[in-house]
Design a protein around this motif. Structure first.
Motif, mmCIF file in Angstrom:
data_model
loop_
_atom_site.group_PDB
_atom_site.id
_atom_site.type_symbol
_atom_site.label_atom_id
_atom_site.label_comp_id
_atom_site.label_asym_id
_atom_site.label_seq_id
_atom_site.Cartn_x
_atom_site.Cartn_y
_atom_site.Cartn_z
ATOM 1 N N VAL A 24 36.258 29.125 34.592
ATOM 2 C CA VAL A 24 37.260 29.003 35.635
ATOM 3 C C VAL A 24 38.629 29.019 35.362
ATOM 4 O O VAL A 24 39.540 29.904 36.232
ATOM 5 C CB VAL A 24 36.906 27.588 36.476
ATOM 6 N N GLY A 25 38.984 28.464 34.135
ATOM 7 C CA GLY A 25 40.461 28.442 33.723
ATOM 8 C C GLY A 25 40.766 30.061 33.451
ATOM 9 O O GLY A 25 41.664 30.486 33.731
ATOM 10 N N LEU A 26 39.940 30.626 32.601
ATOM 11 C CA LEU A 26 40.089 32.207 32.393
ATOM 12 C C LEU A 26 40.219 33.037 33.719
ATOM 13 O O LEU A 26 41.147 34.078 33.704
ATOM 14 C CB LEU A 26 38.787 32.628 31.489
ATOM 15 N N VAL A 27 39.423 32.788 34.449
ATOM 16 C CA VAL A 27 39.264 33.494 35.634
ATOM 17 C C VAL A 27 40.640 33.445 36.537
ATOM 18 O O VAL A 27 41.353 34.404 37.040
ATOM 19 C CB VAL A 27 38.034 33.231 36.611
ATOM 20 N N ALA A 28 41.087 32.168 36.579
ATOM 21 C CA ALA A 28 42.281 31.569 37.361
ATOM 22 C C ALA A 28 43.666 32.075 36.742
ATOM 23 O O ALA A 28 44.487 32.368 37.247
ATOM 24 C CB ALA A 28 42.490 30.100 37.389
ATOM 25 N N THR A 29 43.496 32.571 35.315
ATOM 26 C CA THR A 29 44.963 32.648 34.606
ATOM 27 C C THR A 29 44.953 34.386 34.200
ATOM 28 O O THR A 29 45.886 34.543 33.467
ATOM 29 C CB THR A 29 45.178 31.632 33.500
ATOM 30 N N THR A 30 43.925 34.760 34.416
ATOM 31 C CA THR A 30 44.064 36.445 33.572
ATOM 32 C C THR A 30 43.449 37.311 34.762
ATOM 33 O O THR A 30 42.825 36.933 36.013
ATOM 34 C CB THR A 30 43.020 36.585 32.524
ATOM 35 N N THR A 31 43.586 38.728 34.649
ATOM 36 C CA THR A 31 43.271 39.385 35.644
ATOM 37 C C THR A 31 42.108 40.259 35.282
ATOM 38 O O THR A 31 41.741 41.217 35.599
ATOM 39 C CB THR A 31 44.423 40.645 35.711
ATOM 40 N N THR A 32 41.337 39.676 34.129
ATOM 41 C CA THR A 32 39.995 40.300 33.575
ATOM 42 C C THR A 32 39.298 40.178 34.736
ATOM 43 O O THR A 32 39.178 39.105 35.301
ATOM 44 C CB THR A 32 39.619 39.464 32.347
ATOM 45 N N GLY A 149 19.090 33.275 35.177
ATOM 46 C CA GLY A 149 19.493 32.251 35.604
ATOM 47 C C GLY A 149 21.091 32.016 35.338
ATOM 48 O O GLY A 149 21.792 31.219 36.133
ATOM 49 N N ARG A 150 21.384 31.930 34.116
ATOM 50 C CA ARG A 150 22.735 31.670 33.449
ATOM 51 C C ARG A 150 23.804 32.837 33.928
ATOM 52 O O ARG A 150 24.824 32.301 34.494
ATOM 53 C CB ARG A 150 22.655 31.647 31.991
ATOM 54 N N THR A 151 23.275 33.959 34.253
ATOM 55 C CA THR A 151 24.131 34.933 34.936
ATOM 56 C C THR A 151 24.541 34.495 36.321
ATOM 57 O O THR A 151 25.616 34.509 36.916
ATOM 58 C CB THR A 151 23.506 36.484 34.674
ATOM 59 N N ALA A 152 23.433 34.304 36.840
ATOM 60 C CA ALA A 152 23.529 33.808 38.431
ATOM 61 C C ALA A 152 24.667 32.720 38.491
ATOM 62 O O ALA A 152 25.306 32.646 39.413
ATOM 63 C CB ALA A 152 22.336 33.542 39.048
ATOM 64 N N ARG A 153 24.377 31.794 37.658
ATOM 65 C CA ARG A 153 25.073 30.471 37.610
ATOM 66 C C ARG A 153 26.444 30.904 37.189
ATOM 67 O O ARG A 153 27.545 30.482 37.954
ATOM 68 C CB ARG A 153 24.797 29.425 36.483
ATOM 69 N N MET A 154 27.071 31.557 36.230
ATOM 70 C CA MET A 154 28.115 32.019 35.467
ATOM 71 C C MET A 154 28.921 32.940 36.882
ATOM 72 O O MET A 154 29.930 32.686 37.192
ATOM 73 C CB MET A 154 28.195 32.578 34.387
ATOM 74 N N LEU A 159 33.348 32.955 40.517
ATOM 75 C CA LEU A 159 34.031 33.167 42.061
ATOM 76 C C LEU A 159 34.557 31.757 42.562
ATOM 77 O O LEU A 159 35.397 31.862 43.514
ATOM 78 C CB LEU A 159 32.792 33.573 42.959
ATOM 79 N N LEU A 160 34.403 30.799 41.812
ATOM 80 C CA LEU A 160 35.025 29.508 42.375
ATOM 81 C C LEU A 160 36.598 29.747 42.608
ATOM 82 O O LEU A 160 37.185 29.146 43.641
ATOM 83 C CB LEU A 160 34.825 28.287 41.569
ATOM 84 N N PRO A 161 37.275 30.076 41.439
ATOM 85 C CA PRO A 161 38.842 30.147 41.549
ATOM 86 C C PRO A 161 39.448 31.108 42.862
ATOM 87 O O PRO A 161 40.154 30.849 43.533
ATOM 88 C CB PRO A 161 39.354 30.828 40.355
ATOM 89 N N ALA A 162 38.410 32.213 43.057
ATOM 90 C CA ALA A 162 39.080 33.094 44.114
ATOM 91 C C ALA A 162 38.573 32.236 45.612
ATOM 92 O O ALA A 162 39.563 32.597 46.529
ATOM 93 C CB ALA A 162 38.187 34.214 44.069
#
Length: 170
Positions: A24-32, A149-154, A159-162
């Motif tokens: 979550v932190g990575l998605v929220a703080t990077t453009t990756t 299962g892990r891929t679906a979870r991740m 998507l949570l930050p967006a």
């Protein structure tokens, strides 16, 4: 990306290092790309769980361990321990879980339960990993169900930050 795989791998062994907040932190703080980050975290966790699965399977099938367990069981039976004659509720539930996950007649149920565990965390994936290792689940089936299962979870976590409108992009 490699760091995300590493965090996922470590989190498979250490529940005090969860990959989800990191993601979550990575998605929220990077453009990756969030999907790539989610896939990397899922891959790391799945490889970690597969390592645990293979290690447990090797240990559980070890002749030396089986001999040691047989001696311990014989000692308990000779003592007349009532617990060995009447397994507790937890032991019965564990035995039932192993049966459902690994029995030949449950070719769909076992992998589906593993997928649900990998996606939701209930039952805990570490419990399912040891259960599958103790039973007859094939390594490839375990790996695919765990990874999906892990891929679906991740993906959901990524998507949570967006969804929350968080995008710091430092």
């Amino acid at each position: 990306m490699l760091g995300t795989v590493g965090v996922g791998f470590i989190s498979a062994f250490l529940p005090v290092v969860p990959a989800e907040p990191y993601l979550v932190g990575l998605v929220a703080t990077t453009t990756t790309n969030p999907a790539l980050l989610a896939a990397a975290a899922a891959l790391g966790q799945s490889v970690g769980k597969l390592t645990i699965f293979l290690t447990a399977r090797g240990t559980l099938r070890s002749p030396m361990l089986r001999h040691w367990l047989a001696r311990k069981r014989a000692l308990v039976v000779r003592r007349g321990d009532s617990a060995s004659q009447h397994p507790g509720r937890l032991r019965r539930m564990a035995n039932r879980l192993v049966t459902v996950v690994s029995a030949d007649r449950h070719r769909i149920t076992g992998p589906l339960l593993l997928f649900v565990s990998a996606f939701t965390g209930a039952p805990p994936l570490i419990v399912m990993t040891f259960t599958a290792a103790a039973g007859k689940m094939r390594t490839a089936v375990f790996a695919v169900a765990c990874l999906l299962g892990r891929t679906a979870r991740m993906m959901v976590v990524a998507l949570l930050p967006a969804l929350a409108g968080l995008s710091l992009h430092l």
